[in-house]
Enzyme design. Sequence first.
Site: not given
Length: 403
Positions: A248, A263, A335, A338, A377
């Site tokens: 990403r 991130r 987070e 999801s 994470r």
Amino acid sequence: MLDIKFIRENKKEVEKGVKTKGFNVDVNLILDFDEQNRRLEKEIENLNIERKNTANKKDIKKGKEIKIKLDELESEKKVASEKLEELQRKLPNLPLPGVPIGKDETENIVLKEVGEKPEFDFPVKDYMALGEKLGWIDTKRTGKAVGSRFGYLLRDAVDLEFALIRLAFDMLRKESFIPIIPPVFLKPEAMRGLGYLDYNETEVYHLEKDDLYLIGTSEQAIGAMHMNEILDAKSLPLRYAGFSSCFRREAGSYGKDTKGILRVHQFDKVEMFSFTKPENSKTEHQFLLSLQEKLMKALELPYHVLQMCTGDLGFQAANKIDIETWMPGQNQYRETHSTSNDTDFQSRRLNIKYKNEKTGKNSYVHTLNGTAFAIGRMIIAIMENYQQRNNTIKIPKVLEKYM
């Protein structure tokens, strides 16, 4: 993609859903092109009938006139159809009833908190301080080798990654998930069909020379593998557990978490993906959430569950639920998971159907996705929650057999 017939018959509902998601699409313009398209289709149909009758009468002059007119109408219809599809693709999936209305992440709702936050009798460190001390994480050398937002994992961190992957796959196999390692490249039509090129295209890595896209999550490659297929109804729900590296640009996160590995541009992930019958998708969504919680409880990590409001659903999701894990070194929840119900939004674009036993017709399946582990994470969460006074990391009991 939303069904044009549904848009036609539920204009106000569509406009409301688009607005509550924070998108700006002219539904009236879509309906105008739809009306034009249907009118031209009818005119072409009538002219073809007239052309056939003229041919029977051997009226060559009239036949030529009709052919010229048909060519004009078909060209006009092609333009109208392409414009209609272009505008339709800009329409986001509509929120399911019951999803709370809100503008952004500040209006998400905490559904529950699970687990006790650890207490420490020594100064708590964040994962980067621990990672550097242990030699587990190196971002300085990645800065030299490739740039920012990348990291080297070393030593026990590597064993911890493989232990998490093994835990996830062992658990998901028991729940009828098919293990899969998908390709990390997708054709434009596949990525577009999934809804990742209509907005925020700058988030996706594109290899221009090959005209291929790097996936941002296994869900993309798994969702595309059944495009233009009719699935066996008896095989549903069809569940996959995919492992892949993900890529990403993080173009929309300027200034956020620029240091460390929280991130990054490249990370590894175990992802769940389900193809279901429409009537079962809400139940399947809760099932995916329950598996995420099962994995979190197995690791004995404190977390809370968040219901996303309409403004934080994103483009594809009709409903979305996140899990955020407590990070004591950062003194906040972050987070880690999801799960989304995308209803028939992606399957309609990708043309994935199943034989409906009740109607005997082919119907679009519903697609759902859910994070099992975003590996980086989870390593961060384990490091911060299981840190010891002597700067070592205690390994969760459930992972001991894998390390």
